[in-house]
Motif scaffolding. Structure first.
Motif, PDB file in Angstrom:
ATOM      1  N   ALA A  42       0.818  -1.207   0.000  1.00  0.00           N
ATOM      2  CA  ALA A  42       0.000   0.000   0.000  1.00  0.00           C
ATOM      3  C   ALA A  42       0.856   1.263   0.000  1.00  0.00           C
ATOM      4  N   LEU A  43       1.904   1.275   0.808  1.00  0.00           N
ATOM      5  CA  LEU A  43       2.793   2.431   0.856  1.00  0.00           C
ATOM      6  C   LEU A  43       3.481   2.662  -0.487  1.00  0.00           C
ATOM      7  N   LEU A  44       3.944   1.577  -1.098  1.00  0.00           N
ATOM      8  CA  LEU A  44       4.643   1.715  -2.375  1.00  0.00           C
ATOM      9  C   LEU A  44       3.697   2.207  -3.461  1.00  0.00           C
ATOM     10  N   ALA A  45       2.452   1.704  -3.466  1.00  0.00           N
ATOM     11  CA  ALA A  45       1.482   2.170  -4.455  1.00  0.00           C
ATOM     12  C   ALA A  45       1.172   3.654  -4.260  1.00  0.00           C
ATOM     13  N   LYS A  46       1.009   4.061  -3.025  1.00  0.00           N
ATOM     14  CA  LYS A  46       0.716   5.470  -2.749  1.00  0.00           C
ATOM     15  C   LYS A  46       1.875   6.357  -3.191  1.00  0.00           C
ATOM     16  N   ARG A  47       3.101   5.931  -2.924  1.00  0.00           N
ATOM     17  CA  ARG A  47       4.261   6.730  -3.304  1.00  0.00           C
ATOM     18  C   ARG A  47       4.357   6.894  -4.814  1.00  0.00           C
ATOM     19  N   THR A  48       3.820   5.933  -5.546  1.00  0.00           N
ATOM     20  CA  THR A  48       3.842   6.006  -7.001  1.00  0.00           C
ATOM     21  C   THR A  48       2.781   6.961  -7.526  1.00  0.00           C
ATOM     22  N   ALA A 277      18.093   2.173   3.504  1.00  0.00           N
ATOM     23  CA  ALA A 277      17.691   3.581   3.476  1.00  0.00           C
ATOM     24  C   ALA A 277      16.344   3.744   2.783  1.00  0.00           C
ATOM     25  N   GLU A 278      16.142   3.022   1.686  1.00  0.00           N
ATOM     26  CA  GLU A 278      14.866   3.111   0.977  1.00  0.00           C
ATOM     27  C   GLU A 278      13.724   2.549   1.818  1.00  0.00           C
ATOM     28  N   LEU A 279      13.986   1.456   2.513  1.00  0.00           N
ATOM     29  CA  LEU A 279      12.972   0.877   3.395  1.00  0.00           C
ATOM     30  C   LEU A 279      12.582   1.868   4.488  1.00  0.00           C
ATOM     31  N   TYR A 280      13.581   2.442   5.155  1.00  0.00           N
ATOM     32  CA  TYR A 280      13.291   3.369   6.249  1.00  0.00           C
ATOM     33  C   TYR A 280      12.547   4.600   5.755  1.00  0.00           C
ATOM     34  N   ASP A 281      12.878   5.040   4.538  1.00  0.00           N
ATOM     35  CA  ASP A 281      12.176   6.182   3.966  1.00  0.00           C
ATOM     36  C   ASP A 281      10.721   5.819   3.668  1.00  0.00           C
ATOM     37  N   THR A 282      10.495   4.624   3.141  1.00  0.00           N
ATOM     38  CA  THR A 282       9.142   4.192   2.792  1.00  0.00           C
ATOM     39  C   THR A 282       8.246   4.117   4.018  1.00  0.00           C
ATOM     40  N   ILE A 283       8.760   3.568   5.104  1.00  0.00           N
ATOM     41  CA  ILE A 283       7.944   3.381   6.308  1.00  0.00           C
ATOM     42  C   ILE A 283       8.060   4.549   7.288  1.00  0.00           C
ATOM     43  N   SER A 284       8.728   5.640   6.862  1.00  0.00           N
ATOM     44  CA  SER A 284       8.876   6.853   7.690  1.00  0.00           C
ATOM     45  C   SER A 284       9.533   6.547   9.030  1.00  0.00           C
ATOM     46  N   TYR A 285      10.543   5.701   8.994  1.00  0.00           N
ATOM     47  CA  TYR A 285      11.193   5.250  10.225  1.00  0.00           C
ATOM     48  C   TYR A 285      11.674   6.421  11.069  1.00  0.00           C
ATOM     49  N   PHE A 286      12.406   7.336  10.444  1.00  0.00           N
ATOM     50  CA  PHE A 286      13.013   8.416  11.227  1.00  0.00           C
ATOM     51  C   PHE A 286      11.971   9.437  11.686  1.00  0.00           C
ATOM     52  N   ASP A 287      10.879   9.564  10.937  1.00  0.00           N
ATOM     53  CA  ASP A 287       9.805  10.449  11.384  1.00  0.00           C
ATOM     54  C   ASP A 287       9.145   9.907  12.650  1.00  0.00           C
ATOM     55  N   TYR A 288       8.928   8.592  12.687  1.00  0.00           N
ATOM     56  CA  TYR A 288       8.370   7.986  13.893  1.00  0.00           C
ATOM     57  C   TYR A 288       9.360   8.084  15.057  1.00  0.00           C
ATOM     58  N   GLU A 289      10.638   7.903  14.747  1.00  0.00           N
ATOM     59  CA  GLU A 289      11.647   8.007  15.803  1.00  0.00           C
ATOM     60  C   GLU A 289      11.673   9.427  16.374  1.00  0.00           C
ATOM     61  N   GLU A 290      11.562  10.421  15.491  1.00  0.00           N
ATOM     62  CA  GLU A 290      11.539  11.813  15.952  1.00  0.00           C
ATOM     63  C   GLU A 290      10.280  12.089  16.766  1.00  0.00           C
ATOM     64  N   LEU A 291       9.150  11.523  16.327  1.00  0.00           N
ATOM     65  CA  LEU A 291       7.912  11.690  17.088  1.00  0.00           C
ATOM     66  C   LEU A 291       8.050  11.101  18.478  1.00  0.00           C
ATOM     67  N   ASP A 292       8.654   9.934  18.548  1.00  0.00           N
ATOM     68  CA  ASP A 292       8.860   9.289  19.840  1.00  0.00           C
ATOM     69  C   ASP A 292       9.714  10.178  20.749  1.00  0.00           C
ATOM     70  N   GLY A 293      10.767  10.755  20.167  1.00  0.00           N
ATOM     71  CA  GLY A 293      11.628  11.621  20.969  1.00  0.00           C
ATOM     72  C   GLY A 293      10.930  12.873  21.440  1.00  0.00           C
ATOM     73  N   SER A 294      10.010  13.404  20.621  1.00  0.00           N
ATOM     74  CA  SER A 294       9.338  14.649  20.981  1.00  0.00           C
ATOM     75  C   SER A 294       8.324  14.443  22.089  1.00  0.00           C
ATOM     76  N   VAL A 295       7.680  13.271  22.133  1.00  0.00           N
ATOM     77  CA  VAL A 295       6.661  13.054  23.153  1.00  0.00           C
ATOM     78  C   VAL A 295       7.223  12.373  24.395  1.00  0.00           C
ATOM     79  N   ALA A 296       8.417  11.788  24.270  1.00  0.00           N
ATOM     80  CA  ALA A 296       8.988  11.075  25.408  1.00  0.00           C
ATOM     81  C   ALA A 296      10.222  11.780  25.960  1.00  0.00           C
ATOM     82  N   ARG A 297      10.415  13.045  25.564  1.00  0.00           N
ATOM     83  CA  ARG A 297      11.596  13.766  26.013  1.00  0.00           C
ATOM     84  C   ARG A 297      11.565  13.938  27.528  1.00  0.00           C
TER      85      ARG A 297
END
Length: 308
Positions: A42-48, A277-297
């Protein structure tokens, strides 16, 4: 501007999924809808750039190692629906097979799929055990029985669009058209004439039915291969490629496993793989990690402050 992450989305602040799908269908161009059998697909189709997705019962069952004979459960279908909607946030058409029973079962299916985030449910007029629409020796329920299921689905839905599929065209186009008209009278929003075998049949269906039509562009079937533009020229409103992503993925995995067995590793196939890197970009890995840091600081304690 990127879409909000799933954990931050406000699903109440926009039209429901069924209404969003209807808006896409109401435009002056055909809606091309690829199949997505998993959240990653689903993510790959949406990105296309696709704007809606289709969850095929054949693709889902095959991904579970099962044949498409109506042997999965409504809970399994709802779980897959939740996964794909959560990942993509796109309107999702869900293959509901025969509705998993009679009128009350169909109504329950409609409510469960709505709660899971679906935009539309497709119900077909086969008997169980049902078959792929492009195989032989399909058995159909009486048209009136299917119409009762459509009416039940319409009664239960809040926003979900109802797609009525008929498998009668393989035996008699006249009977298929009779059934389509009956299903429209019962409340179907969209008609899905399965396994049409030629352009004349497609044109007759378009002339006979005055609701949006869905064409099935599955591979290795009875319907001639056509592009979305060609389907649009024939008057269809939606075209699906229901199992294509699964077919390609399965072929690629077969080659991978054979290569590992023969070569003892994956060297030589790295260029065919999605990188980390492509996998992490597709699943927004670093965005979720940043979200976790912002709410759990951590917040430092203020010992001794504001005391008399």
């Amino acid at each position: 501007m990127t879409d909000p992450l799933w954990l931050e989305r406000d699903d109440q602040a926009r039209p429901p999924a069924g209404d969003r799908l209807a808006a896409l269908i109401g435009r002056d161009r055909i809606l091309g809808v690829p199949g997505a059998h998993s959240g990653m697909a689903a993510l790959l189709a949406k990105r296309t750039g696709f704007e809606a997705l289709y969850l095929s019962g054949a693709a889902l069952t095959a991904s579970m190692g099962l044949p498409d004979l109506g042997i999965i459960t409504p809970d399994e279908l709802a779980r897959a629906t939740r996964e794909i909607v959560r990942a993509s946030d796109l309107p999702l058409i869900v293959d509901g097979d025969t509705g998993y029973g009679e009128a009350l079962n169909v109504m329950r299916l409609v409510r469960d799929l709505e709660d899971a985030g679906a935009a539309a449910v497709q119900i077909e007029d086969q008997q169980l055990p049902k078959k792929c629409g492009h195989l032989n020796d399909k058995k159909l329920v009486p048209a009136e029985e299917m119409a009762a299921k459509v009416a039940a689905a319409r009664k239960a839905r809040r926003h979900l669009r109802i797609i009525a599929r008929t498998d009668a065209a393989a035996e008699s186009l006249d009977e298929a058209i009779r059934r389509m008209r009956l299903y429209v009278e019962a409340g179907a929003d969209i008609i899905f004439p399965e396994a049409l075998t030629g352009l004349d049949a497609i044109a007759r269906v378009r002339e006979a039915v005055d609701v949006p039509l869905l064409g099935n562009m599955t591979e290795f079937g009875r319907t001639p291969y056509m592009t979305d533009t060609e389907w649009q020229q024939l008057g269809f409103d939606i075209v699906i490629w229901p199992v294509s992503s699964l077919r390609v993925a399965a072929k690629a995995m077969t080659g991978l496993y054979a290569h590992i067995r023969e070569e003892g590793g994956t060297v030589g196939l790295l260029e065919q793989m999605q990188t980390r890197a492509e996998l992490y970009d597709t699943i927004s890995y670093f965005d979720y990690e940043e979200l976790d840091g912002s709410v759990a600081r951590s917040v430092l304690p203020t010992i001794g402050e504001n005391k008399g």
